[in-house]
Scaffold this active site. Structure first.
Site, short mmCIF file in Angstrom:
data_model
loop_
_atom_site.label_atom_id
_atom_site.label_comp_id
_atom_site.label_asym_id
_atom_site.label_seq_id
_atom_site.Cartn_x
_atom_site.Cartn_y
_atom_site.Cartn_z
CB CYS A 1 -10.15 9.54 -10.73
SG CYS A 1 -11.42 8.97 -9.57
CG HIS B 1 -21.65 -0.94 -12.53
ND1 HIS B 1 -20.44 -1.57 -12.73
CD2 HIS B 1 -21.45 0.37 -12.83
CE1 HIS B 1 -19.56 -0.68 -13.16
NE2 HIS B 1 -20.14 0.51 -13.22
CG HIS C 1 -14.35 -0.45 -12.85
ND1 HIS C 1 -15.31 0.37 -13.42
CD2 HIS C 1 -14.39 -1.61 -13.54
CE1 HIS C 1 -15.89 -0.28 -14.41
NE2 HIS C 1 -15.36 -1.49 -14.50
CG ASP D 1 -4.59 3.89 -9.07
OD1 ASP D 1 -5.59 3.68 -8.34
OD2 ASP D 1 -4.69 4.43 -10.18
NE ARG E 1 -7.75 5.47 -8.62
CZ ARG E 1 -8.28 5.40 -9.85
NH1 ARG E 1 -9.48 5.88 -10.10
NH2 ARG E 1 -7.60 4.82 -10.83
CB CYS F 1 -12.91 4.58 -9.23
SG CYS F 1 -13.27 5.96 -10.27
#
Length: 131
Positions: free
Chosen positions: A65, A102, A105, A109, A117, A119
């Site tokens: 990704c 932050h 996310h 999947d 996951r 990310c």
């Protein structure tokens, strides 16, 4: 865990501009640009803002990704999850539980054993290699 709180001005003084934008203002680094996207170094990833341990490299996998991906955090209490409906989609934002930075996310999947996951933006992390 004791909560770490600072003003935006204090965060801005201690973080570089990209770290501030991502960690404190929920921006995102460009895909495939982060220093930890392809690293295979064994160790523990810590929050760049407060040094809280977040992910073990053993849970890192190549999701393709463009951001470092992990199938689980180092512990359930390491982060908080928040429903994110920005950008015309429904996602789950993850933040450092200690300082509310932050991080990125989490998506449903990922690989076994969790199917998740995480990310995560590289700029939010510091990798402490294992000896």
């Amino acid at each position: 865990m004791e909560k770490l709180e600072k003003t935006l001005e204090e965060w801005k003084a201690m973080l570089d501009p990209q770290q501030y934008e991502v960690c404190r203002l929920s921006a995102t680094e460009r895909p495939f640009s982060g220093k930890y996207n392809a690293t295979k170094t064994d160790g523990v990833y810590h929050c760049v803002c407060c040094n809280e341990a977040l992910f073990d490299s053993k849970a890192k996998f190549d999701s393709g990704c463009g951001w470092p991906s992990f199938y689980e955090p180092i512990g359930k209490s390491a982060m908080t999850e928040i429903r994110d409906v920005s950008h015309g989609m429904i996602r789950t934002e993850v933040k450092c539980a200690r300082c509310d930075a932050h991080l990125g996310h989490v998506f449903p999947d990922g690989p076994p054993p969790t199917g998740l996951r995480y990310c995560i933006n590289s700029v939010c992390l510091n990798l402490e290699p294992r000896e």
